[in-house]
Motif scaffolding. Structure first.
Motif, PDB file in Angstrom:
ATOM      1  N   ASN A  82       3.943  -0.863   3.660  1.00 47.01           N
ATOM      2  CA  ASN A  82       3.221   0.262   3.574  1.00 47.01           C
ATOM      3  C   ASN A  82       4.075   1.427   3.394  1.00 47.01           C
ATOM      4  O   ASN A  82       5.145   1.611   4.252  1.00 47.01           O
ATOM      5  CB  ASN A  82       2.353   0.136   4.809  1.00 47.01           C
ATOM      6  CG  ASN A  82       1.578  -1.024   4.967  1.00 47.01           C
ATOM      7  OD1 ASN A  82       1.125  -1.411   3.924  1.00 47.01           O
ATOM      8  ND2 ASN A  82       1.297  -1.556   6.280  1.00 47.01           N
ATOM      9  N   TYR A 136      -0.065   5.460   1.169  1.00 51.27           N
ATOM     10  CA  TYR A 136      -1.348   6.051   1.863  1.00 51.27           C
ATOM     11  C   TYR A 136      -0.593   7.202   2.404  1.00 51.27           C
ATOM     12  O   TYR A 136       0.420   7.433   2.407  1.00 51.27           O
ATOM     13  CB  TYR A 136      -1.662   5.073   3.033  1.00 51.27           C
ATOM     14  CG  TYR A 136      -0.488   5.027   3.979  1.00 51.27           C
ATOM     15  CD1 TYR A 136      -0.934   5.758   5.326  1.00 51.27           C
ATOM     16  CD2 TYR A 136       0.226   3.910   4.157  1.00 51.27           C
ATOM     17  CE1 TYR A 136       0.227   5.883   6.351  1.00 51.27           C
ATOM     18  CE2 TYR A 136       1.439   4.022   5.124  1.00 51.27           C
ATOM     19  CZ  TYR A 136       1.095   5.081   6.241  1.00 51.27           C
ATOM     20  OH  TYR A 136       2.053   4.930   7.271  1.00 51.27           O
ATOM     21  N   THR A 161       0.790  -1.182   0.057  1.00 47.33           N
ATOM     22  CA  THR A 161       0.027   0.091  -0.112  1.00 47.33           C
ATOM     23  C   THR A 161       0.647   1.190  -0.152  1.00 47.33           C
ATOM     24  O   THR A 161       1.738   1.023   0.764  1.00 47.33           O
ATOM     25  CB  THR A 161      -0.742   0.089   1.416  1.00 47.33           C
ATOM     26  OG1 THR A 161       0.006   0.193   2.219  1.00 47.33           O
ATOM     27  CG2 THR A 161      -1.983  -1.084   1.142  1.00 47.33           C
ATOM     28  N   VAL A 203      -5.573   5.866   0.170  1.00 47.28           N
ATOM     29  CA  VAL A 203      -4.737   4.464   0.102  1.00 47.28           C
ATOM     30  C   VAL A 203      -4.881   3.800  -1.260  1.00 47.28           C
ATOM     31  O   VAL A 203      -5.918   3.926  -2.009  1.00 47.28           O
ATOM     32  CB  VAL A 203      -5.327   3.498   1.144  1.00 47.28           C
ATOM     33  CG1 VAL A 203      -6.762   2.924   0.781  1.00 47.28           C
ATOM     34  CG2 VAL A 203      -4.492   2.382   1.156  1.00 47.28           C
TER      35      VAL A 203
END
Length: 283
Positions: free
Chosen positions: A236, A42, A40, A101
């Motif tokens: 992330n 974000y 991800t 996201v």
């Protein structure tokens, strides 16, 4: 247009296979994500802009299904050419458009082959309902024609490299293994030297930067690098975006006088000034 969770989970696949053109997945060739690592991007963003992540996946196993049929590399005349699948992942918005996201698979199986990526490109674009954005040539986001309609730009290119490259890049000007970026994008207007139809004489673009001094070294965001072990261990990555409130011209450009625009001071983006400028903005 609101991006639903269902569409995001299915990754919004828009694909290009070699030069064959665009096509959508059918029921029979849907990818298998059972062994993938989901990743991800974000962070925070302006409500009227939306980030995207562009990825090219390559066939990664020694099977005929992973290579283009009958195509040999022009470099040495013997190597087979891997199949390529290009995808654009559009951000899902939360908190009234203030947060986003982007979720995408690092690899997937399809038609007897594993496709994997080695990074991609972060892109951001102003949201607009202008009908020209869904017409050729505006639908191709790599074409300059699109910038006659909206402010947009490539933010950075991300590459994944062997762990052995860490020391080399650590001492260089590019970021390596950075888990968080604050990105400021400046709206710039220029004269339309491309003679774009219905442009009104204006060429729009975003100039995005994230610069700092780390370990005594000035770092610039143009091509960001990750080692394979860091990339696998940190799925992330945070990208926070701010976009200028004013519209500028580049210093010394003839469009400054033509459009009566203020010049943007590039020194504000120098590594020693960037953090303060990002927090303060251009209001």
């Amino acid at each position: 247009m609101k991006i639903s969770k269902k569409n995001t989970a299915l990754c919004l696949f828009v694909m290009v296979l070699g030069a064959a053109g665009y096509f959508y997945l059918t029921q029979n060739d849907k990818p298998d994500y059972s062994e993938t690592q989901w990743r991800t991007f974000y962070g925070e963003k302006p409500v009227d802009y939306r980030p995207e992540f562009w990825v090219t996946y390559y066939g990664s196993e020694d099977k005929s299904a992973c290579y283009k049929s009958g195509v040999i590399s022009v470099v040495n005349g013997t190597s087979k050419v891997e199949k390529e699948i290009y995808q654009e992942f559009i951000a899902e918005e939360t908190n009234g458009g203030k947060n986003y996201v982007i979720r995408y698979p690092d690899k997937f199986k399809q038609n007897g082959c594993v496709y994997s990526s080695g990074g991609g490109k972060i892109y951001i674009e102003e949201k607009s309902n202008d009908p020209r954005l869904t017409q050729e040539p505006y639908s191709d986001k790599t074409k300059v024609y699109r910038w006659a309609v909206v402010y947009a730009g490539r933010v950075t290119t991300i590459s994944v490299r062997p762990d052995s490259a860490e020391e080399e890049f650590k001492m260089g000007p590019m970021y390596i293994n950075k888990p968080k970026y604050n990105v400021f994008c400046t709206k710039l207007n220029d004269e339309d030297d491309f003679n774009i139809k219905n442009s009104g004489g204006v060429f729009r673009r975003l100039w995005c930067s994230s610069n700092s001094i780390e370990h005594g070294i000035k770092k610039y965001m143009q091509f960001d690098t990750y080692t394979r072990s860091f990339w696998n261990a940190h799925p992330n990555i945070e990208f926070n975006f701010k976009v200028s409130h004013k519209i500028y011209c580049k210093k010394g450009n003839s469009s400054c006088a033509k459009f009566n625009l203020p010049e943007f001071n590039p020194k504000l983006l120098n590594p020693e000034n960037f953090a303060e400028f990002y927090n303060k903005g251009d209001e």
